[in-house]
Every structure is written in structure tokens, then in C-alpha cells.
Design a protein around this motif. Structure first.
Motif, short mmCIF file in Angstrom:
data_model
loop_
_atom_site.label_atom_id
_atom_site.label_comp_id
_atom_site.label_asym_id
_atom_site.label_seq_id
_atom_site.Cartn_x
_atom_site.Cartn_y
_atom_site.Cartn_z
N SER A 1 18.98 7.12 -0.62
CA SER A 1 20.30 7.41 -0.06
C SER A 1 20.77 6.39 0.98
O SER A 1 21.98 6.30 1.21
CB SER A 1 20.31 8.81 0.56
OG SER A 1 19.45 8.88 1.68
N ARG A 2 19.86 5.62 1.57
CA ARG A 2 20.29 4.79 2.70
C ARG A 2 19.89 3.33 2.62
O ARG A 2 20.06 2.59 3.59
CB ARG A 2 19.75 5.40 4.00
CG ARG A 2 20.31 6.81 4.21
CD ARG A 2 19.91 7.45 5.48
NE ARG A 2 20.39 6.72 6.63
CZ ARG A 2 19.98 6.98 7.87
NH1 ARG A 2 19.11 7.93 8.10
NH2 ARG A 2 20.45 6.28 8.87
N VAL B 1 0.84 -1.21 0.00
CA VAL B 1 0.00 0.00 0.00
C VAL B 1 0.87 1.26 0.00
O VAL B 1 0.63 2.20 -0.77
CB VAL B 1 -0.96 0.01 1.21
CG1 VAL B 1 -1.66 1.36 1.36
CG2 VAL B 1 -1.97 -1.13 1.11
N ILE B 2 1.89 1.26 0.83
CA ILE B 2 2.76 2.44 0.96
C ILE B 2 3.47 2.73 -0.36
O ILE B 2 3.56 3.89 -0.78
CB ILE B 2 3.75 2.24 2.13
CG1 ILE B 2 2.98 2.27 3.45
CG2 ILE B 2 4.86 3.28 2.10
CD1 ILE B 2 3.75 1.74 4.65
N ILE B 3 3.95 1.69 -1.02
CA ILE B 3 4.62 1.89 -2.31
C ILE B 3 3.62 2.28 -3.38
O ILE B 3 3.84 3.23 -4.15
CB ILE B 3 5.41 0.62 -2.71
CG1 ILE B 3 6.59 0.41 -1.75
CG2 ILE B 3 5.89 0.71 -4.16
CD1 ILE B 3 7.27 -0.94 -1.88
N LYS B 4 2.51 1.56 -3.46
CA LYS B 4 1.50 1.83 -4.50
C LYS B 4 0.97 3.26 -4.39
O LYS B 4 0.75 3.93 -5.40
CB LYS B 4 0.35 0.84 -4.38
CG LYS B 4 -0.71 1.02 -5.45
CD LYS B 4 -1.83 0.02 -5.35
CE LYS B 4 -2.83 0.30 -6.44
NZ LYS B 4 -4.08 -0.37 -6.23
N GLU B 5 0.76 3.74 -3.16
CA GLU B 5 0.23 5.08 -2.96
C GLU B 5 1.33 6.15 -2.87
O GLU B 5 1.05 7.30 -2.56
CB GLU B 5 -0.66 5.11 -1.72
CG GLU B 5 -1.90 4.24 -1.89
CD GLU B 5 -2.90 4.39 -0.76
OE1 GLU B 5 -2.68 5.22 0.16
OE2 GLU B 5 -3.92 3.68 -0.81
N ASN B 6 2.57 5.73 -3.12
CA ASN B 6 3.69 6.66 -3.15
C ASN B 6 3.88 7.39 -1.82
O ASN B 6 4.17 8.59 -1.79
CB ASN B 6 3.51 7.65 -4.30
CG ASN B 6 4.80 8.09 -4.91
OD1 ASN B 6 5.82 7.42 -4.80
ND2 ASN B 6 4.77 9.24 -5.57
N LEU B 7 3.69 6.67 -0.72
CA LEU B 7 3.78 7.26 0.61
C LEU B 7 5.14 7.05 1.27
O LEU B 7 5.35 7.50 2.38
CB LEU B 7 2.69 6.65 1.51
CG LEU B 7 1.25 6.80 1.03
CD1 LEU B 7 0.31 6.02 1.94
CD2 LEU B 7 0.86 8.26 0.96
N TYR B 8 6.03 6.37 0.59
CA TYR B 8 7.33 6.05 1.20
C TYR B 8 8.28 7.24 1.14
O TYR B 8 8.06 8.20 0.38
CB TYR B 8 7.93 4.80 0.58
CG TYR B 8 8.29 4.90 -0.88
CD1 TYR B 8 9.60 5.19 -1.26
CD2 TYR B 8 7.35 4.69 -1.89
CE1 TYR B 8 9.95 5.28 -2.61
CE2 TYR B 8 7.69 4.78 -3.22
CZ TYR B 8 8.99 5.07 -3.58
OH TYR B 8 9.32 5.17 -4.90
N ASP B 9 9.33 7.17 1.93
CA ASP B 9 10.33 8.24 2.02
C ASP B 9 11.37 8.03 0.92
O ASP B 9 12.34 7.29 1.11
CB ASP B 9 10.97 8.22 3.41
CG ASP B 9 11.92 9.36 3.66
OD1 ASP B 9 12.53 9.87 2.69
OD2 ASP B 9 12.09 9.74 4.83
N LYS B 10 11.16 8.66 -0.21
CA LYS B 10 12.02 8.44 -1.38
C LYS B 10 13.47 8.82 -1.11
O LYS B 10 14.39 8.11 -1.51
CB LYS B 10 11.48 9.21 -2.58
CG LYS B 10 10.18 8.66 -3.11
CD LYS B 10 9.50 9.67 -4.01
CE LYS B 10 8.02 9.50 -4.07
NZ LYS B 10 7.32 9.66 -2.80
N GLN B 11 13.69 9.92 -0.42
CA GLN B 11 15.06 10.35 -0.14
C GLN B 11 15.78 9.33 0.73
O GLN B 11 16.93 8.97 0.46
CB GLN B 11 15.06 11.72 0.54
CG GLN B 11 16.45 12.23 0.81
CD GLN B 11 16.45 13.60 1.46
OE1 GLN B 11 15.42 14.25 1.59
NE2 GLN B 11 17.62 14.05 1.87
#
Length: 179
Positions: A92-93, A78-88
Motif C-alpha cells: 500500500s505504501r 533474509v527478511i524477504i526470503k523468510e517472508n518477514l516483511y510487512d506485506k500490507q
């Protein structure tokens, strides 16, 4: 623990799974209760049992036994599909985001409901709440580690925390509760 016990009170969201926190960790549970009762934190409880801390939960999901990886993968889906994840944070980590994305692709809320008995809409609400937090702390105990899939359960929780940038920040982390 990746964070201190005192930091639990500064979390925006606390996710507890596999832990009868009030009975087994009464002092630590007081930090959770204060965070929820007096500091506005939201509590997500994922446990098939009605443990005492459920009284403080904003969201309580009751999964079938042995389905922890499925509901965690479902939240990440859900988090990936709805683009809710912390891209930075992810860029970077972390490593292997493409593989994680591919691995959780099939864990739609409906698929997860069939495996875990967690209603799809409730899983979506929990994922959005967790991902929307400025800082979210995961607390877990032997209820998810004492399984054949215990190592996978813990690694999945770590992936969830990293997906949302909840490592290396106050009030975040992946925090096992032990003796």
C-alpha cells in the motif's frame, strides 16, 4: 529525522550504524540506554569500532569499511526470503518491490559474509530481530554518509525501514543524527 528523539524510548528495536552515539550525541544516547536498560528494547549495533554504546548492544556486527550497502541488502535478502516483511505496508505504501527483491537476491548471508566479514549467522539473527520488532528505529550518522556510497547507504536504510513497515509509526523511522 522521521521521528522524534523521545520516541526512541518506545522502540522495540534500535539499530545504530555509523555513529559513535555516546561520544557525539550524549543526550540522545541516554534515550537509547534507557530504552535498552529499563524498557526492554533490543539494540543492534553495526559498526567496525568498539564504541561505548556497544556495551548495551544485544547484537554487534563489525563490518569491513565501505560495505554498508552489502550488509543492508543482506538483511533485506533474509527478511524477504523468510517472508518477514510487512506485506500490507509494502503493497500500500511503496513502489518497486519487485526490483528491490531482484536487487537483493544475490546478497545471501554467505555472500555478504565474504564482502563484509559479518558472520552469516549473525547477519541472519540481526535481520530476524529487526524484522520481528513491532517498531524499530534506525539511527545513523556520518560513519555511513561520508563515503562515496553515502547516498546509497541512506537509501538502503530507508528501504530496510519501509520493507518492515517502520515508517509512520511511533518508535520507528530512519533517523540521522547530526550536530
Amino acid at each position: 529525522m522521521t521521528n522524534t528523539i523521545a520516541e526512541i524510548e518506545s522502540a522495540d528495536v534500535i539499530l545504530i550504524t555509523g555513529s559513535n552515539t555516546t561520544e557525539n550525541h550524549p543526550v540522545l544516547s541516554s534515550f537509547v540506554k534507557r530504552a535498552v536498560s529499563f524498557k526492554g528494547a533490543k539494540l543492534i549495533l553495526i559498526d567496525p569500532r568498539r564504541v561505548k554504546i556497544a556495551e548495551f548492544a544485544n547484537v554487534w556486527l563489525r563490518q569491513n569499511l565501505g560495505t554498508d550497502v552489502a550488509w543492508i541488502n543482506g538483511m533485506m535478502h533474509v527478511i524477504i526470503k523468510e517472508n518477514l516483511y510487512d506485506k500490507q505496508f509494502v503493497e500500500s505504501r511503496t513502489e518497486g518491490f519487485g526490483a528491490l527483491k531482484q536487487a537483493v537476491e544475490k546478497y545471501t548471508p554467505e555472500y555478504v559474509e565474504a564482502l563484509t566479514a559479518i558472520p552469516a549467522d549473525d547477519l541472519i539473527a540481526a535481520a530476524r530481530l529487526y524484522a520481528g520488532a513491532g517498531s524499530a528505529s534506525i539511527l545513523y550518522c556520518m560513519g555511513i554518509t561520508q563515503h562515496v556510497s553515502g547516498t546509497d547507504n541512506v537509501k538502503s536504510l530507508a528501504n530496510l525501514a519501509m520493507l518492515c513497515g517502520n515508517l509512520g509509526i511511533e518508535g520507528g523511522g530512519v533517523n540521522p543524527l547530526r550536530g
